[in-house]
Design a protein around this motif. Structure first.
Motif, PDB file in Angstrom:
ATOM      1  N   ASP A 166       0.907  -1.300  -0.061  1.00 24.79           N
ATOM      2  CA  ASP A 166       0.119   0.071  -0.067  1.00 24.79           C
ATOM      3  C   ASP A 166       0.861   1.367   0.099  1.00 24.79           C
ATOM      4  N   ASN A 167       1.968   1.265   0.897  1.00 24.15           N
ATOM      5  CA  ASN A 167       2.755   2.521   0.691  1.00 24.15           C
ATOM      6  C   ASN A 167       4.000   2.575  -0.119  1.00 24.15           C
ATOM      7  N   ASP A 168       3.996   1.549  -1.428  1.00 22.84           N
ATOM      8  CA  ASP A 168       5.106   1.601  -2.200  1.00 22.84           C
ATOM      9  C   ASP A 168       5.307   3.047  -2.953  1.00 22.84           C
ATOM     10  N   ILE A 169       6.332   3.249  -3.442  1.00 25.03           N
ATOM     11  CA  ILE A 169       6.498   4.446  -4.125  1.00 25.03           C
ATOM     12  C   ILE A 169       7.336   3.922  -5.478  1.00 25.03           C
ATOM     13  N   ILE A 170       6.670   4.122  -6.611  1.00 27.41           N
ATOM     14  CA  ILE A 170       7.359   3.931  -7.864  1.00 27.41           C
ATOM     15  C   ILE A 170       7.751   5.257  -8.690  1.00 27.41           C
ATOM     16  N   LEU A 171       8.980   5.569  -8.862  1.00 27.71           N
ATOM     17  CA  LEU A 171       9.545   6.593  -9.594  1.00 27.71           C
ATOM     18  C   LEU A 171       9.894   6.323 -10.924  1.00 27.71           C
ATOM     19  N   ALA A 172       8.843   6.655 -12.066  1.00 25.35           N
ATOM     20  CA  ALA A 172       9.270   6.480 -13.268  1.00 25.35           C
ATOM     21  C   ALA A 172       9.740   7.584 -14.125  1.00 25.35           C
TER      22      ALA A 172
ATOM     23  N   LYS B  97      -3.735  -1.054 -10.219  1.00 18.03           N
ATOM     24  CA  LYS B  97      -5.058  -1.287  -9.609  1.00 18.03           C
ATOM     25  C   LYS B  97      -4.872  -0.737  -7.954  1.00 18.03           C
ATOM     26  N   SER B  98      -3.761  -0.523  -7.645  1.00 15.07           N
ATOM     27  CA  SER B  98      -3.713  -0.001  -6.064  1.00 15.07           C
ATOM     28  C   SER B  98      -4.230   1.347  -6.110  1.00 15.07           C
ATOM     29  N   ASN B  99      -4.990   1.391  -4.989  1.00 18.16           N
ATOM     30  CA  ASN B  99      -5.438   2.721  -4.458  1.00 18.16           C
ATOM     31  C   ASN B  99      -4.531   3.461  -3.574  1.00 18.16           C
ATOM     32  N   SER B 100      -3.585   2.842  -3.068  1.00 22.39           N
ATOM     33  CA  SER B 100      -2.618   3.378  -2.166  1.00 22.39           C
ATOM     34  C   SER B 100      -0.958   3.617  -2.709  1.00 22.39           C
ATOM     35  N   CYS B 101      -0.703   2.716  -3.459  1.00 23.40           N
ATOM     36  CA  CYS B 101       0.664   2.875  -3.920  1.00 23.40           C
ATOM     37  C   CYS B 101       0.638   4.044  -4.657  1.00 23.40           C
ATOM     38  N   ARG B 102       2.073   4.815  -4.671  1.00 25.33           N
ATOM     39  CA  ARG B 102       1.953   6.010  -5.450  1.00 25.33           C
ATOM     40  C   ARG B 102       3.086   6.017  -6.466  1.00 25.33           C
ATOM     41  N   VAL B 103       2.780   6.806  -7.459  1.00 26.79           N
ATOM     42  CA  VAL B 103       3.658   6.669  -8.585  1.00 26.79           C
ATOM     43  C   VAL B 103       4.108   8.230  -8.960  1.00 26.79           C
ATOM     44  N   VAL B 104       5.225   8.251  -9.061  1.00 32.36           N
ATOM     45  CA  VAL B 104       5.732   9.936  -9.396  1.00 32.36           C
ATOM     46  C   VAL B 104       6.540   9.766 -10.582  1.00 32.36           C
ATOM     47  N   TYR B 105       5.953  10.703 -11.546  1.00 32.74           N
ATOM     48  CA  TYR B 105       6.854  10.659 -13.085  1.00 32.74           C
ATOM     49  C   TYR B 105       7.308  11.999 -13.089  1.00 32.74           C
ATOM     50  N   LEU B 106       8.445  11.921 -13.547  1.00 31.19           N
ATOM     51  CA  LEU B 106       9.293  13.004 -14.024  1.00 31.19           C
ATOM     52  C   LEU B 106       9.550  13.087 -15.497  1.00 31.19           C
ATOM     53  N   CYS B 107       9.267  14.134 -16.167  1.00 32.92           N
ATOM     54  CA  CYS B 107       9.097  14.284 -17.553  1.00 32.92           C
ATOM     55  C   CYS B 107      10.157  15.405 -17.937  1.00 32.92           C
TER      56      CYS B 107
ATOM     57  N   PHE C 294       2.668  13.817 -11.530  1.00 33.94           N
ATOM     58  CA  PHE C 294       3.226  14.305 -12.968  1.00 33.94           C
ATOM     59  C   PHE C 294       4.165  15.682 -12.699  1.00 33.94           C
ATOM     60  N   LEU C 295       5.597  15.398 -12.633  1.00 36.40           N
ATOM     61  CA  LEU C 295       6.425  16.637 -12.600  1.00 36.40           C
ATOM     62  C   LEU C 295       7.127  16.618 -13.885  1.00 36.40           C
ATOM     63  N   THR C 296       7.934  18.034 -14.215  1.00 39.17           N
ATOM     64  CA  THR C 296       8.670  18.186 -15.238  1.00 39.17           C
ATOM     65  C   THR C 296       9.933  18.448 -14.718  1.00 39.17           C
ATOM     66  N   TYR C 297      11.038  18.235 -15.378  1.00 36.49           N
ATOM     67  CA  TYR C 297      12.440  18.601 -15.013  1.00 36.49           C
ATOM     68  C   TYR C 297      12.618  20.068 -15.008  1.00 36.49           C
TER      69      TYR C 297
ATOM     70  N   LYS D 137       8.078  20.755  -2.013  1.00 44.06           N
ATOM     71  CA  LYS D 137       6.866  20.714  -1.125  1.00 44.06           C
ATOM     72  C   LYS D 137       5.912  19.662  -1.714  1.00 44.06           C
ATOM     73  N   ARG D 138       5.618  19.962  -3.246  1.00 45.00           N
ATOM     74  CA  ARG D 138       4.629  19.130  -3.766  1.00 45.00           C
ATOM     75  C   ARG D 138       4.679  17.671  -3.508  1.00 45.00           C
ATOM     76  N   LEU D 139       5.934  17.402  -4.016  1.00 46.28           N
ATOM     77  CA  LEU D 139       6.475  15.910  -3.806  1.00 46.28           C
ATOM     78  C   LEU D 139       6.203  15.325  -2.393  1.00 46.28           C
ATOM     79  N   ALA D 140       6.635  15.966  -1.332  1.00 50.06           N
ATOM     80  CA  ALA D 140       6.691  15.623   0.205  1.00 50.06           C
ATOM     81  C   ALA D 140       5.090  15.417   0.522  1.00 50.06           C
ATOM     82  N   LYS D 141       4.416  16.217   0.072  1.00 51.37           N
ATOM     83  CA  LYS D 141       2.985  16.149   0.402  1.00 51.37           C
ATOM     84  C   LYS D 141       2.300  15.086  -0.201  1.00 51.37           C
ATOM     85  N   PHE D 142       2.638  14.629  -1.590  1.00 53.49           N
ATOM     86  CA  PHE D 142       2.136  13.719  -2.246  1.00 53.49           C
ATOM     87  C   PHE D 142       2.449  12.468  -1.716  1.00 53.49           C
ATOM     88  N   LEU D 143       3.654  12.337  -1.245  1.00 50.93           N
ATOM     89  CA  LEU D 143       4.337  11.078  -0.655  1.00 50.93           C
ATOM     90  C   LEU D 143       3.888  10.805   0.724  1.00 50.93           C
TER      91      LEU D 143
END
Length: 329
Positions: free
Chosen positions: A60-66, A152-162, A221-224, A236-242
């Motif tokens: 549930d608390n996994d974080i995937i950085l993509a 399908k997880s409602n708790s796992c968080r994914v952060v994408y840097l573009c 979704f973050l941009t470089y 701050k956005r990242l920390a709140k999201f995580l």
């Protein structure tokens, strides 16, 4: 099949059979890239992705950085690790793990590390010491090809840097360097056709972009370019999201700024641990840090090349709402 002997030794018979059925193109640094589930990947990557899809169980608390390759992956891993672990590793400690370990060793790649070489790792050990500390993973895998337990997880968080495609292409070109059989112009044409690692880039970006709009509580979704412009705001956005927002005390004592400085390109590049060794197979750590600039592409791409890629971006991304700030360094 177009797989080199060294590559073939790492592949299972099942994977070889799969490759024989897939479209292929000459590869950037392997003999061929294969189109798997709509994206172009190296043979070993495909084998790892299949294993990941079949065996990974998200917590549930996994974080995937993509990311797409060369889009700020090392930076994102450093930032997320520092944010999530700041209670255990104070950012101003002279024993902070980022001072002695490469970010790729602290946040392992799913396809290059954990599921590489047909491994099926026991990932439960990663959180055995502290159930409250989330597991952090990195990946270049497109959203549609992530394991179902993640999607399908409602708790796992994914952060994408573009990152804007111009700089991403140039950074990739320099990263591959002498291993590429193509000229810059040939590689550019392939990129424009979508034949680049984990490409087409537009589909990779849109997969995460659309998911971030549909499920903003699960996909950030973050941009470089935004991060470079105002790292503190987006930290701050990242920390709140995580689920690790900065407290008033942390903000007033400069913790956010300290994390931004610790994880900055200049600081990471200057650390001895990032000047030697190989945290990613076949690549020296110092190759992970070239310039870290926005707009370096103007030094390499002709006006015709810029026009061509701009047209592709408009066609592929135009009505999605995904835009890039074109900043020239």
């Amino acid at each position: 099949m177009g797989v080199t002997r060294a590559e073939e030794e790492q592949l299972t018979e099942e994977c070889k059979q799969l490759l024989s059925s897939l479209p292929k193109e000459r590869g950037w640094r392997t003999s061929h890239l294969y189109q798997y589930q709509g994206f172009w990947c190296q043979p070993a990557e495909i084998q790892a992705i299949v294993s990941f899809q079949n065996h990974f169980q998200a917590y549930d608390n996994d974080i995937i950085l993509a990311t797409m390759p060369k889009s700020g992956t090392t930076w994102l891993k450093a930032l997320a690790f520092a944010v999530v672990n700041r209670d255990h590793f104070p950012v101003d400690s002279d024993k902070h793990p980022l001072l002695t370990s490469n970010p790729h060793d602290l946040v392992p790649f799913l396809e290059y590390k954990l599921y590489a070489n047909n491994q099926i790792p026991d990932l439960s050990k990663l959180s055995a010491d502290d159930q409250d500390r989330p597991r952090l993973f990195g990946t270049h895998i497109p959203f549609p090809s992530l394991a179902n337990s993640v999607k399908k997880s409602n708790s796992c968080r994914v952060v994408y840097l573009c990152r804007n495609p111009f700089d991403t292409f140039i950074s990739s070109w320099h990263f591959i360097g002498s291993m590429s059989p193509f000229t810059l112009e040939e590689a550019f044409e392939m990129c424009c056709r979508g034949v680049i690692g984990f490409g087409p880039f537009w589909d990779h970006m849109l997969g995460y972009w659309k998911e971030s709009l549909a499920r903003p509580e699960n996909v950030l979704f973050l941009t470089y370019e935004d991060l470079k412009e105002d790292a503190v705001f987006h930290l701050k956005r990242l920390a709140k999201f995580l689920g690790r927002p900065f407290s008033f005390e942390e903000e007033t004592s400069g913790v956010v700024e300290k994390i931004a400085k610790l994880c900055s390109f200049e600081n990471l590049k200057g650390l001895e641990v990032n000047k030697k060794g190989k945290s990613i197979k076949n690549f020296e750590n110092d190759k992970l840090f070239r310039k870290g600039e926005v707009g370096d592409w103007v030094n390499y791409l002709s006006s015709l090349m810029v026009e061509k890629m701009s047209t592709i971006m408009e066609e592929k991304l135009g009505d999605s709402g995904l835009k890039f700030k074109v900043v020239i360094s």
